[in-house]
Write a protein that holds these residues in place. Structure first.
Motif, PDB file in Angstrom:
ATOM      1  N   UNK A  57       4.444 -17.141  86.602  1.00 63.76           N
ATOM      2  CA  UNK A  57       3.855 -16.589  85.393  1.00 63.76           C
ATOM      3  C   UNK A  57       4.806 -15.559  84.806  1.00 63.76           C
ATOM      4  N   UNK A  58       4.599 -15.254  83.536  1.00 63.88           N
ATOM      5  CA  UNK A  58       5.454 -14.273  82.857  1.00 63.88           C
ATOM      6  C   UNK A  58       4.658 -13.587  81.758  1.00 63.88           C
ATOM      7  N   UNK A  59       4.991 -12.323  81.496  1.00 60.79           N
ATOM      8  CA  UNK A  59       4.448 -11.606  80.350  1.00 60.79           C
ATOM      9  C   UNK A  59       5.596 -10.906  79.630  1.00 60.79           C
ATOM     10  N   UNK A  60       5.485 -10.833  78.322  1.00 57.44           N
ATOM     11  CA  UNK A  60       6.462 -10.114  77.503  1.00 57.44           C
ATOM     12  C   UNK A  60       5.695  -9.211  76.552  1.00 57.44           C
ATOM     13  N   UNK A 461       0.886  19.528  62.875  1.00 56.80           N
ATOM     14  CA  UNK A 461       0.309  18.236  63.241  1.00 56.80           C
ATOM     15  C   UNK A 461       1.292  17.427  64.074  1.00 56.80           C
ATOM     16  N   UNK A 462       0.744  16.649  65.015  1.00 59.70           N
ATOM     17  CA  UNK A 462       1.484  15.588  65.687  1.00 59.70           C
ATOM     18  C   UNK A 462       0.804  14.277  65.339  1.00 59.70           C
ATOM     19  N   UNK A 463       1.589  13.317  64.845  1.00 60.69           N
ATOM     20  CA  UNK A 463       1.061  11.998  64.469  1.00 60.69           C
ATOM     21  C   UNK A 463       1.835  10.942  65.239  1.00 60.69           C
ATOM     22  N   UNK A 464       1.098  10.054  65.889  1.00 65.18           N
ATOM     23  CA  UNK A 464       1.728   9.023  66.724  1.00 65.18           C
ATOM     24  C   UNK A 464       1.080   7.673  66.440  1.00 65.18           C
ATOM     25  N   UNK A 465       1.895   6.621  66.394  1.00 72.18           N
ATOM     26  CA  UNK A 465       1.386   5.269  66.215  1.00 72.18           C
ATOM     27  C   UNK A 465       2.221   4.309  67.039  1.00 72.18           C
ATOM     28  N   UNK A 466       1.570   3.309  67.624  1.00 72.15           N
ATOM     29  CA  UNK A 466       2.303   2.240  68.310  1.00 72.15           C
ATOM     30  C   UNK A 466       1.648   0.914  67.990  1.00 72.15           C
ATOM     31  N   UNK A 467       2.500  -0.125  67.898  1.00 72.43           N
ATOM     32  CA  UNK A 467       2.043  -1.502  67.677  1.00 72.43           C
ATOM     33  C   UNK A 467       2.606  -2.347  68.807  1.00 72.43           C
ATOM     34  N   UNK A 468       1.742  -3.075  69.477  1.00 67.06           N
ATOM     35  CA  UNK A 468       2.131  -3.823  70.663  1.00 67.06           C
ATOM     36  C   UNK A 468       1.770  -5.293  70.510  1.00 67.06           C
ATOM     37  N   UNK A 469       2.693  -6.160  70.892  1.00 71.60           N
ATOM     38  CA  UNK A 469       2.434  -7.595  70.981  1.00 71.60           C
ATOM     39  C   UNK A 469       2.740  -8.043  72.398  1.00 71.60           C
ATOM     40  N   UNK A 470       1.749  -8.673  73.050  1.00 71.05           N
ATOM     41  CA  UNK A 470       1.949  -9.147  74.415  1.00 71.05           C
ATOM     42  C   UNK A 470       1.761 -10.653  74.474  1.00 71.05           C
ATOM     43  N   UNK A 471       2.711 -11.329  75.108  1.00 74.47           N
ATOM     44  CA  UNK A 471       2.653 -12.773  75.316  1.00 74.47           C
ATOM     45  C   UNK A 471       2.480 -13.040  76.800  1.00 74.47           C
TER      46      UNK A 471
END
Length: 473
Positions: A57-60, A461-471
């Motif tokens: 198995x694998x994940x990215x 202010x501290x502003x943080x954002x993340x966008x994640x794609x997992x396969x």
């Protein structure tokens, strides 16, 4: 899907980040991954049957993250980073009671510079994180009992994972070499015993990390963790009861000075899991004793440790199609006060995302020197979507000590004790059983301490954002 990406892109460009040279890359990468793979029927990700002889198995995971108004001292005020985490797993089961696991992790980042908070928490290239043999012994302690044994290098999580865990949000993992035994009896009693050498991730210098250089990690007897847990199901008010003990010991090694920590950590926990139209709760108390050197110097004096941590939450799951759960939370981790003893709580190898906030570029909160009540709302709008919204104010437990993991400190105590208000949101969506998306947004309105302490970074202010794609393959 193209419409959704356009909406996300417009939202990100409205956030007050000073530059976005990497923004197009992760969005394009996410779109390419989504459209390049075939669609699948709805349902959970496919898993190999346990009786299959050999499984691969694998994940990215690809992540774009950005921060503006960094709360941690000595780093860029605004920053962006692209990270990739690839995991390849082989599971061989020559017998239903025996299995061998080999797992390779490759964690890399791009877009950082010498002011970016890149560490071994983000980079660990081509590392065999797991290589172990597992054996199951049914009936070893009598009818209905079972013993599971593991030996080799493996990922380790104990109990609530607040002391020992393999953090899922972080780009790298915590691996250890040693032995583990899990015992279960038909009466609801379970126990876990471990003796391991925690992984020391390499390389660990900033230039090598920014270049994603390859070096095999090491384990030595200069860093040791051992202990265990005992649990019993349905002990009080339908809750599971747990008691635990962990010893963490370290000493200097060539090229690796340490604080010579020798910590004995005792824990007790009661937890009743969420259920529809039912109250749930969790209460955990942790006491830490031992010794630690006052600094990294070889002749530094030794201090006695007297530290503690408590977590509590009370929640209710409502009826309805979204299955909302509303919870009140409280966390208190001791800080170091003047007087000779060392009283700052050490979270050892614990996770933080599930309770507190994301790590990575944000990484401002861990279980040290803070007091924080909070309220959390979780919901499941559909079989493929879940969301979480959390609000927490933060105070320093000891105003002379550094606040949590920010490195911001006023040893005089004159900057007050209020650190700020944090709003944390997370949205996860399973596009198909093999493609998962996640967005995290955190806003921290800095309180007096994070604005006025002598080494506090500028800004309110501290502003943080993340966008994640997992396969998943």
């Amino acid at each position: 899907m193209r419409i959704e990406l356009d909406v996300i892109s417009r939202f990100l460009h409205r956030l007050p980040f000073r530059s976005r040279p990497w923004l197009g890359a992760p969005l394009a990468l996410a779109a390419a991954m989504i459209f390049a793979l075939p669609a699948h029927a709805e349902g959970p990700p496919p898993r190999p049957p346990k009786d299959k002889l050999f499984a691969l198995s694998a994940t990215l995971r690809a992540r774009y993250e950005a921060i503006d108004g960094q709360a941690r001292a000595h780093f860029n005020r605004s920053d962006e980073l692209v990270s990739f985490r690839t995991i390849l797993t082989a599971d061989y089961r020559p017998d239903p009671q025996v299995h061998l696991v080999a797992e390779l992790w490759d964690s890399r980042v791009y877009g950082g510079n010498r002011g970016t908070p890149v560490s071994t928490g983000e980079v660990n290239t081509l590392e065999p994180a797991q290589l172990f043999v597992g054996v199951t012994l049914p009936g070893a302690l009598g009818k209905g009992s079972k013993i599971d044994l593991q030996a080799g290098r493996f990922l380790l999580a104990l109990g609530s994972r607040r002391l020992v865990a393999a953090d899922e949000y972080r780009n790298t993992t915590n691996s250890s070499t040693g032995v583990r035994a899990d015992l279960a009896t038909p009466g609801g009693w379970k126990a876990t015993l471990v003796y391991v050498l925690p992984q020391q991730r390499l390389p660990n210098d900033l230039d090598s990390l920014l270049d994603n250089d390859v070096a095999l990690d090491r384990e030595r007897f200069d860093l040791v963790l051992w202990g265990g847990l005992v649990t019993r199901a349905k002990t009080i008010a339908g809750a599971m009861a747990e008691i635990g003990f962990v010893h963490f010991g370290e000493r200097d090694a060539p090229g690796r000075p340490t604080r010579d920590r020798s910590l004995d950590t005792f824990s007790g926990r009661l937890i009743r899991d969420p259920a529809p139209q039912t109250w749930d709760f969790e209460l955990e108390g942790i006491v830490q004793r031992g010794t630690v050197s006052a600094s990294l110097a070889t002749n530094a004096p030794t201090q006695d440790v007297r530290a503690w941590f408590v977590h509590g939450d009370l929640g209710y799951s409502f009826a309805g199609p979204w299955k909302p759960r509303l919870a009140l939370e409280y966390d208190h981790a001791s800080g170091d006060r003047p007087g000779g003893r060392y009283s700052r709580f050490d979270p050892l190898l614990g996770m933080r995302r599930a309770d507190l906030a994301p790590g990575a570029l944000y990484n401002a909160i861990l279980r040290s020197n803070f007091i924080s009540p909070g309220v959390r709302l979780e919901a499941v709008p559909s079989a493929k979507t879940d969301l979480m919204v959390s609000y927490r104010p933060f105070w320093l437990a000891a105003r002379e000590d550094a606040f949590s993991s920010t490195g911001v400190q006023d040893s005089s105590g004159r900057s007050g004790s209020f650190a700020g208000h944090q709003l944390d949101t997370r949205l996860r969506y399973s596009l198909t059983p093999t493609i998962r998306l996640e967005a995290d947004v955190v806003m921290l309105a800095k309180g007096r301490f994070l604005r006025e302490a002598p080494n506090a970074p500028p800004g309110s202010w501290t502003r943080y954002v993340s966008i994640n794609t997992m396969l998943l393959f």
